[in-house]
Design an enzyme around this catalytic site. Structure first.
Site, PDB file in Angstrom:
ATOM      1  N   LYS A 145       0.889  -1.171   0.000  1.00 50.71           N
ATOM      2  CA  LYS A 145       0.000   0.000   0.000  1.00 50.71           C
ATOM      3  C   LYS A 145       0.920   1.213   0.000  1.00 50.71           C
ATOM      4  O   LYS A 145       1.445   1.616   1.042  1.00 50.71           O
ATOM      5  CB  LYS A 145      -0.882  -0.017   1.261  1.00 50.71           C
ATOM      6  N   GLY A 198       7.073   5.400   7.892  1.00 47.00           N
ATOM      7  CA  GLY A 198       6.242   6.597   7.949  1.00 47.00           C
ATOM      8  C   GLY A 198       6.385   7.257   9.300  1.00 47.00           C
ATOM      9  O   GLY A 198       7.439   7.174   9.931  1.00 47.00           O
ATOM     10  N   SER A 199       5.327   7.896   9.741  1.00 44.94           N
ATOM     11  CA  SER A 199       5.400   8.684  10.974  1.00 44.94           C
ATOM     12  C   SER A 199       5.298   7.792  12.216  1.00 44.94           C
ATOM     13  O   SER A 199       4.676   6.721  12.171  1.00 44.94           O
ATOM     14  CB  SER A 199       4.257   9.695  10.983  1.00 44.94           C
ATOM     15  N   GLY A 203       2.920   4.597  12.843  1.00 40.03           N
ATOM     16  CA  GLY A 203       3.698   3.404  13.173  1.00 40.03           C
ATOM     17  C   GLY A 203       3.153   2.710  14.419  1.00 40.03           C
ATOM     18  O   GLY A 203       3.080   1.479  14.482  1.00 40.03           O
ATOM     19  N   CYS A 254      13.695  10.944   6.268  1.00 36.45           N
ATOM     20  CA  CYS A 254      13.680  10.522   7.674  1.00 36.45           C
ATOM     21  C   CYS A 254      15.056  10.707   8.294  1.00 36.45           C
ATOM     22  O   CYS A 254      15.166  11.005   9.472  1.00 36.45           O
ATOM     23  CB  CYS A 254      13.220   9.080   7.773  1.00 36.45           C
ATOM     24  N   GLU A 353      10.625  16.295  14.844  1.00 36.06           N
ATOM     25  CA  GLU A 353      10.924  16.189  13.411  1.00 36.06           C
ATOM     26  C   GLU A 353      10.072  17.201  12.635  1.00 36.06           C
ATOM     27  O   GLU A 353       8.853  17.193  12.739  1.00 36.06           O
ATOM     28  CB  GLU A 353      10.599  14.772  12.937  1.00 36.06           C
TER      29      GLU A 353
HETATM   30  P1  NAD Z   1       2.376   8.636   7.418  1.00 32.42           P
HETATM   31  O1  NAD Z   1       2.697   7.908   8.648  1.00 32.42           O
HETATM   32  O2  NAD Z   1       1.308   9.643   7.481  1.00 32.42           O
HETATM   33  O3  NAD Z   1       1.944   7.654   6.245  1.00 32.42           O
HETATM   34  C1  NAD Z   1       2.736   6.558   5.892  1.00 32.42           C
HETATM   35  C2  NAD Z   1       1.872   5.510   5.238  1.00 32.42           C
HETATM   36  O4  NAD Z   1       0.949   5.015   6.199  1.00 32.42           O
HETATM   37  C3  NAD Z   1       1.020   6.003   4.053  1.00 32.42           C
HETATM   38  O5  NAD Z   1       1.012   5.023   3.049  1.00 32.42           O
HETATM   39  C4  NAD Z   1      -0.341   6.151   4.665  1.00 32.42           C
HETATM   40  O6  NAD Z   1      -1.376   6.008   3.730  1.00 32.42           O
HETATM   41  C5  NAD Z   1      -0.358   5.011   5.651  1.00 32.42           C
HETATM   42  N1  NAD Z   1      -1.315   5.142   6.744  1.00 32.42           N
HETATM   43  C6  NAD Z   1      -1.820   6.278   7.306  1.00 32.42           C
HETATM   44  N2  NAD Z   1      -2.705   5.954   8.274  1.00 32.42           N
HETATM   45  C7  NAD Z   1      -2.754   4.615   8.353  1.00 32.42           C
HETATM   46  C8  NAD Z   1      -3.442   3.698   9.184  1.00 32.42           C
HETATM   47  N3  NAD Z   1      -4.300   4.102  10.135  1.00 32.42           N
HETATM   48  N4  NAD Z   1      -3.242   2.376   9.006  1.00 32.42           N
HETATM   49  C9  NAD Z   1      -2.386   1.930   8.063  1.00 32.42           C
HETATM   50  N5  NAD Z   1      -1.704   2.762   7.234  1.00 32.42           N
HETATM   51  C10 NAD Z   1      -1.873   4.086   7.391  1.00 32.42           C
HETATM   52  O7  NAD Z   1       3.767   9.212   6.947  1.00 32.42           O
HETATM   53  P2  NAD Z   1       4.069  10.123   5.689  1.00 32.42           P
HETATM   54  O8  NAD Z   1       3.412  11.436   5.982  1.00 32.42           O
HETATM   55  O9  NAD Z   1       3.753   9.419   4.435  1.00 32.42           O
HETATM   56  O10 NAD Z   1       5.672  10.228   5.770  1.00 32.42           O
HETATM   57  C11 NAD Z   1       6.308  11.087   6.596  1.00 32.42           C
HETATM   58  C12 NAD Z   1       6.848  10.394   7.843  1.00 32.42           C
HETATM   59  O11 NAD Z   1       7.513   9.173   7.521  1.00 32.42           O
HETATM   60  C13 NAD Z   1       7.885  11.208   8.562  1.00 32.42           C
HETATM   61  O12 NAD Z   1       7.610  11.212   9.938  1.00 32.42           O
HETATM   62  C14 NAD Z   1       9.199  10.507   8.276  1.00 32.42           C
HETATM   63  O13 NAD Z   1      10.192  10.698   9.196  1.00 32.42           O
HETATM   64  C15 NAD Z   1       8.788   9.110   8.133  1.00 32.42           C
HETATM   65  N6  NAD Z   1       9.727   8.356   7.279  1.00 32.42           N
HETATM   66  C16 NAD Z   1      10.604   7.484   7.843  1.00 32.42           C
HETATM   67  C17 NAD Z   1      11.502   6.777   7.083  1.00 32.42           C
HETATM   68  C18 NAD Z   1      12.471   5.800   7.688  1.00 32.42           C
HETATM   69  O14 NAD Z   1      13.045   5.013   7.000  1.00 32.42           O
HETATM   70  N7  NAD Z   1      12.712   5.838   8.976  1.00 32.42           N
HETATM   71  C19 NAD Z   1      11.475   6.932   5.707  1.00 32.42           C
HETATM   72  C20 NAD Z   1      10.581   7.812   5.156  1.00 32.42           C
HETATM   73  C21 NAD Z   1       9.697   8.505   5.956  1.00 32.42           C
END
Ligand code: NAD
Length: 452
Positions: A145, A198-199, A203, A254, A353
């Site tokens: 996804k 992601g965030s 997470g 990130c 962040e």
């Molecule tokens: P996000 O957490 O909002 O979204 C990430 C993914 O999760 C998206 O595909 C989103 O659709 C999905 N998602 C959202 N709500 C969900 C739920 N309830 N259940 C399942 N999936 C859900 O993050 P973002 O805004 O896409 O990315 C930014 C964040 O990601 C930043 O905090 C960044 O630091 C982090 N990030 C970390 C790394 C790493 O390797 N550590 C890499 C890239 C981004």
């Protein structure tokens, strides 16, 4: 700010079809393939990606807004992931353990089964390579996804995988919203493994869903990564890396180097040098290929500008600001790279962040103070140590509570070959390198009595 394509809004029924297809693939030709055969498919994928690299880079730049030069690099890295895991697929071995007389014990590695991959928008092409490709190399069937804000390259890679001969069902993509398709995937009863990038907030939601069924869960979350610049550092070399580490991908990385910790004795001089370079940075459209592009969407722009405004309102000095290039499309989500000085240690700019091109400079006294300050956030993703003193390089690098440390260099996230991941709020588990193959396999210990 303009629509250029539409993507399907996947619902739980689509996720269910994808998971069923993945399960069926494991029972079919995909599940019976040898590691070498899987490697050959991945190698063909790398070749097909490289053959279409310019189109894919244009697609990635248009989808994410990143400068075309950075998008070209991202596509090359995605191809490199396919190449690396193609070569590694049949090099992952089990073990034989000496045990009692008349016994043979072997430890075999097996794929988990159906792996769920939820990815963010900042590096969709690279993320595909780093998350999905090692899962396929080890014989899992993947359901992906991608982010609703950036899923063009993962969709393109899916077509490429098909052209490379990947059997039906081994890889499935469901586009859609996090709280719909993402939620349906993490709660699906028939997945065996969840990996999320992601965030930290989402997470935690994903880990809770995985915990309900005691599934293995790899989390790659954010960071607040520090540069530790000591008084004997090479200032010119450090400055070049420091600027890139916060402007690359408009700071939406990130592992962005978002804290600049500088020894007091050189603080004014060194930060003035960084400020000079910062003033020369520029945000522009993808085709302009400047230091950075626009942010991903209006909400992210608002979020980053909120940090900048609150810092200004609390009296933190702006030491330098880059520019937004003339002629960028009106209504684009541009934010000029911004350097703040003397940021108080407990201010949100020093702790949280931003995920934008904002750098917070903070002075420190000595080595002990630098270590304490570097480790003082909830995050622990990467760090960089800038000093010519060999003993200090090792002492400080070892003292960092994080997943990667760079000494007199900085690679946001590092290379394909280098294990990557966090501690504390930055997550757990490791991606990249050979270690990712181990993450995507479970081990089974087989004990055989072979006596008469
Ligand atoms: P996000 O957490 O909002 O979204 C990430 C993914 O999760 C998206 O595909 C989103 O659709 C999905 N998602 C959202 N709500 C969900 C739920 N309830 N259940 C399942 N999936 C859900 O993050 P973002 O805004 O896409 O990315 C930014 C964040 O990601 C930043 O905090 C960044 O630091 C982090 N990030 C970390 C790394 C790493 O390797 N550590 C890499 C890239 C981004």
């Amino acid at each position: 700010g303009e629509v250029f394509d539409q993507i399907p809004r996947g619902a739980s029924a689509d996720v269910d079809r994808a998971v069923r297809a993945a399960r069926a693939a494991l029972a079919g030709p995909w599940g019976r393939m040898t590691a070498a055969e899987r490697g050959r498919i991945l190698h063909r994928m790398s070749q097909l990606i490289l053959a279409d690299a310019e189109n894919l880079a244009q697609l990635e730049a248009r989808d994410t807004g990143k400068p075309i030069g950075q998008a070209r690099n991202d596509i090359a890295v995605a191809a490199r992931y396919c190449e690396f895991y193609a070569g590694a697929a049949d090099k992952l071995h089990g073990q034989e353990i000496p045990y009692l007389a008349d016994f043979q014990v072997v430890v075999v590695r097996e794929p988990y089964g159906v792996t769920a991959h939820i990815l963010p928008w900042n590096y969709p092409a690279q993320m595909f390579g780093r998350s999905v490709v090692p899962a396929l190399a080890t014989g899992n069937a993947a359901v992906l996804k991608p982010s609703e804000d950036a899923c063009q390259s993962p969709l393109a890679f899916c077509r490429i995988a098909q052209a490379a001969g990947l059997p039906a069902g081994a890889l499935n993509v469901v586009t859609g919203l996090g709280e719909e398709a993402g939620d349906a995937l993490t709660h699906h009863r028939d997945i065996d493994f969840v990996t999320f990038t992601g965030s930290p907030e989402v997470g935690t939601i994903v880990q809770k869903a995985a915990a309900e069924r005691t599934l293995k869960c790899v989390l790659e979350l954010g960071g607040k990564s520090p540069h530790l610049v000591f008084d004997d550092a090479d200032p010119d070399r450090a400055a070049t890396f420091i600027i890139k580490a916060i402007t690359q991908n408009a700071g939406q990385t990130c592992s962005a180097g978002s804290r600049l910790l500088v020894q007091k004795s050189i603080y004014d001089r060194f930060v003035a040098q960084i400020a000079e370079r910062f003033k020369a940075t520029m945000a522009g459209s993808p085709a302009m290929d400047k230091d950075c592009g626009p942010l991903i969407n209006a909400a992210q722009k608002q979020r980053v500008e909120g940090f900048i405004q609150r810092a200004k309102a609390s009296g933190i000095p702006v030491l330098a600001q880059g520019k937004v290039a003339d002629g960028v499309p009106a209504g684009g989500y541009y934010v000029a790279p911004t350097l703040f000085g003397n940021v108080p240690r407990n201010h949100e700019l020093a702790c949280d962040e931003v995920f934008g091109p904002v750098l917070a400079a903070i002075p420190f006294d000595d080595e002990a103070d630098a270590i304490a300050l570097a480790n003082a956030t909830d995050y622990g993703l990467i760090a960089a140590v800038w000093t010519r003193d060999g003993g200090r390089q090792t002492r400080v690098a070892r003292a960092m509570k994080c997943g990667q440390v760079y000494i007199n260099c900085y690679g946001a996230g590092g290379g394909v070959e280098l294990p990557f991941g966090g501690v504390k709020r930055s997550g757990h588990g490791r991606e990249k390198g050979f270690m990712a193959l181990e993450e995507f396999c479970t081990v089974k210990t087989m004990v055989q009595y072979h006596g008469q």
